[in-house]
Design an enzyme around this catalytic site. Structure first.
Site, PDB file in Angstrom:
ATOM      1  N   GLU A  58       0.929  -1.264  -0.047  1.00  0.00           N
ATOM      2  CA  GLU A  58       0.027   0.004  -0.097  1.00  0.00           C
ATOM      3  C   GLU A  58       0.803   1.417   0.081  1.00  0.00           C
ATOM      4  O   GLU A  58       2.069   1.287   0.282  1.00  0.00           O
ATOM      5  CB  GLU A  58      -0.848   0.059   1.238  1.00  0.00           C
ATOM      6  CG  GLU A  58      -0.180  -0.196   2.483  1.00  0.00           C
ATOM      7  CD  GLU A  58      -1.071   0.809   3.484  1.00  0.00           C
ATOM      8  OE1 GLU A  58      -1.441   1.692   3.302  1.00  0.00           O
ATOM      9  OE2 GLU A  58      -0.937   0.313   4.735  1.00  0.00           O
TER      10      GLU A  58
ATOM     11  N   LYS B   4      -5.456  10.937   0.703  1.00  0.00           N
ATOM     12  CA  LYS B   4      -5.527   9.582   1.651  1.00  0.00           C
ATOM     13  C   LYS B   4      -6.675   8.919   0.514  1.00  0.00           C
ATOM     14  O   LYS B   4      -7.927   9.326   1.060  1.00  0.00           O
ATOM     15  CB  LYS B   4      -5.760   9.761   2.833  1.00  0.00           C
ATOM     16  CG  LYS B   4      -6.015   8.186   3.636  1.00  0.00           C
ATOM     17  CD  LYS B   4      -5.935   8.413   4.979  1.00  0.00           C
ATOM     18  CE  LYS B   4      -6.573   7.218   5.816  1.00  0.00           C
ATOM     19  NZ  LYS B   4      -7.013   7.470   7.051  1.00  0.00           N
TER      20      LYS B   4
ATOM     21  N   VAL C 270      -5.787   0.231   2.755  1.00  0.00           N
ATOM     22  CA  VAL C 270      -5.608  -1.022   2.761  1.00  0.00           C
ATOM     23  C   VAL C 270      -6.956  -1.466   1.934  1.00  0.00           C
ATOM     24  O   VAL C 270      -6.708  -2.287   0.983  1.00  0.00           O
ATOM     25  CB  VAL C 270      -5.844  -1.676   4.356  1.00  0.00           C
ATOM     26  CG1 VAL C 270      -6.305  -2.986   4.019  1.00  0.00           C
ATOM     27  CG2 VAL C 270      -4.473  -1.676   4.993  1.00  0.00           C
TER      28      VAL C 270
ATOM     29  N   ASP D 250     -16.942   5.091  13.989  1.00  0.00           N
ATOM     30  CA  ASP D 250     -15.968   5.042  13.115  1.00  0.00           C
ATOM     31  C   ASP D 250     -15.289   3.691  12.980  1.00  0.00           C
ATOM     32  O   ASP D 250     -14.726   3.130  13.900  1.00  0.00           O
ATOM     33  CB  ASP D 250     -14.791   5.986  13.703  1.00  0.00           C
ATOM     34  CG  ASP D 250     -13.606   6.274  12.610  1.00  0.00           C
ATOM     35  OD1 ASP D 250     -13.461   5.823  11.937  1.00  0.00           O
ATOM     36  OD2 ASP D 250     -12.530   7.109  12.856  1.00  0.00           O
TER      37      ASP D 250
ATOM     38  N   SER E  30     -13.414   1.284   9.874  1.00  0.00           N
ATOM     39  CA  SER E  30     -12.626   1.408   8.659  1.00  0.00           C
ATOM     40  C   SER E  30     -13.221   0.731   7.679  1.00  0.00           C
ATOM     41  O   SER E  30     -13.672  -0.431   7.731  1.00  0.00           O
ATOM     42  CB  SER E  30     -11.311   0.919   9.184  1.00  0.00           C
ATOM     43  OG  SER E  30     -10.475   1.118   7.773  1.00  0.00           O
ATOM     44  N   ALA E  31     -13.153   1.197   6.465  1.00  0.00           N
ATOM     45  CA  ALA E  31     -13.721   0.688   5.248  1.00  0.00           C
ATOM     46  C   ALA E  31     -12.680  -0.458   4.888  1.00  0.00           C
ATOM     47  O   ALA E  31     -12.908  -1.376   4.082  1.00  0.00           O
ATOM     48  CB  ALA E  31     -13.764   1.632   3.969  1.00  0.00           C
ATOM     49  N   ASP E  32     -11.527  -0.723   5.607  1.00  0.00           N
ATOM     50  CA  ASP E  32     -10.669  -1.942   5.349  1.00  0.00           C
ATOM     51  C   ASP E  32     -11.477  -3.126   5.668  1.00  0.00           C
ATOM     52  O   ASP E  32     -11.284  -4.007   5.109  1.00  0.00           O
ATOM     53  CB  ASP E  32      -9.422  -1.795   6.248  1.00  0.00           C
ATOM     54  CG  ASP E  32      -8.434  -0.607   6.246  1.00  0.00           C
ATOM     55  OD1 ASP E  32      -8.799  -0.095   5.046  1.00  0.00           O
ATOM     56  OD2 ASP E  32      -7.325  -0.436   6.545  1.00  0.00           O
TER      57      ASP E  32
ATOM     58  N   LYS F 197      -4.133  -2.450  14.675  1.00  0.00           N
ATOM     59  CA  LYS F 197      -3.307  -1.383  15.405  1.00  0.00           C
ATOM     60  C   LYS F 197      -3.973  -1.104  16.739  1.00  0.00           C
ATOM     61  O   LYS F 197      -5.165  -0.982  17.212  1.00  0.00           O
ATOM     62  CB  LYS F 197      -3.534  -0.009  14.545  1.00  0.00           C
ATOM     63  CG  LYS F 197      -2.374  -0.191  13.466  1.00  0.00           C
ATOM     64  CD  LYS F 197      -2.301   1.208  12.885  1.00  0.00           C
ATOM     65  CE  LYS F 197      -3.229   1.756  11.854  1.00  0.00           C
ATOM     66  NZ  LYS F 197      -3.189   1.266  10.678  1.00  0.00           N
TER      67      LYS F 197
END
Ligand code: PSU
Ligand code: MN
Length: 303
Positions: free
Chosen positions: A25, A86, A106, A138, A140-142, A159
């Protein structure tokens, strides 16, 4: 071929002859690490992938095209330019149609890797469910991308700036297997141990390749989260980093940092306040992931 894809000749040739390719990435370069360590690390990561038998393909949007494999000047650009987008999934059509440059997360990197036919992707740590997500929503779209796109993700875990427990629940709901290499506990990104047991454990790249092949042969589309612990001598233990994470979260709150800016803000804050110690761990873990990812891609190419 997709008119928005631009695959580097080296990558194209490897794909055409069935040789292993590892996707990498670019958000980690533009938004995850400071210059010049970001460019140095990106180049070292590519070399480690090569040294372990695979072809690296760093992915980013450049001049409105999805580049699979970057030139050295492009890599330098993403390491230094200010105001690089981003790009997560939702941003892709905008950045491409406006012919902009963007570093891919990602989620976006996985999608572009899948378009190019690449099955293994190496990152540092995935985005997940943020602490306080019960209020901020919140997530993540990951995670949603991993539920649908069949590209394996090699990481150093979830993380620790995130809510690891909630992220594990979300991954379970979405049917995404989480497998740790060589230990029972899930690693914690900066540290090699999180407080959570890993849902699954395998010990070798060949076993992981076999599981990936089995998943996809069963028609179970989507990713597998592979958690590869950071080497013990380069980790920052959880109890040492947790105070800095809480300070970083409080600072983000005070400065009203939200949305896509949160993760880069936290990583930068923690790197600055640990005087680079967290950055050293971040560099070590991504290099370690590159080695493992290349081995998994090599094993998968043999099946
Ligand atoms: N891992 C790192 N550094 C990073 C990231 C991951 O070691 O900068 C990036 C990845 O691109 C990941 C993104 O997709 O952080 C998550 O951002 P968000 O939480 O906004 O989805
Ligand atoms: Mn988010």
């Amino acid at each position: 071929m997709n008119p928005y894809l631009d695959i580097q000749p080296e990558v194209k040739e490897a794909m055409a002859t069935g040789r292993p390719v590892v996707a990498l990435e670019s958000t980690i370069i533009s938004h995850g690490m400071p210059w010049p360590q970001n460019v140095e690390t990106a180049l070292e990561v590519e070399e480690l992938v090569r040294a372990n038998g695979a072809t690296p393909a760093t992915i980013a949007v450049f001049d409105g095209k999805c580049h699979v494999g970057l030139t050295r000047p492009q890599l330098e650009y993403f390491g230094q330019a200010e105001n690089v987008w981003k790009v997560s999934l939702r941003d892709l059509p905008f950045v491409i149609s406006q012919r902009l440059h963007g570093a891919t997360t990602v989620a976006a990197t996985m999608r572009i890797a899948a378009l190019a036919g690449i099955r293994v992707f190496v990152t540092g740590g995935i985005g997940g469910v943020h602490r306080g997500a019960e209020h901020s929503m919140d997530i993540s779209a990951d995670l949603t991308e991993m539920a649908q796109t069949s590209v394996a993700v090699v990481s150093a875990g979830i993380k620790s700036i995130l809510d690891i427990g909630l992220t594990l629940e979300y991954l379970e709901t979405k049917g995404i297997p989480v497998v740790t290499i060589g230990q029972d506990h899930l690693p914690g990104f900066y540290s090699n141990q999180s407080p959570f047991l890993s849902p699954l454990r395998l010990d070798t790249p060949a076993q992981i390749a076999d599981m990936l092949n089995t998943k996809w042969a069963l028609g179970l589309d989507g990713s597998v989260l592979i958690a590869n612990p950071v080497p013990a001598d380069q980790q920052v233990p959880n109890d040492e980093i947790e105070g800095y994470i809480q300070q970083a979260l409080a600072a983000a709150d005070a400065q009203q940092i939200t949305g896509k800016h949160i993760t880069p803000f936290l990583l930068k804050y923690i790197a600055t306040h640990t005087h680079g110690e967290s950055l050293q761990a971040n560099i070590a873990l991504i290099k370690n992931n590159a080695i493992t990812g290349a081995k998994i891609a090599s094993a998968l190419a043999l099946i």
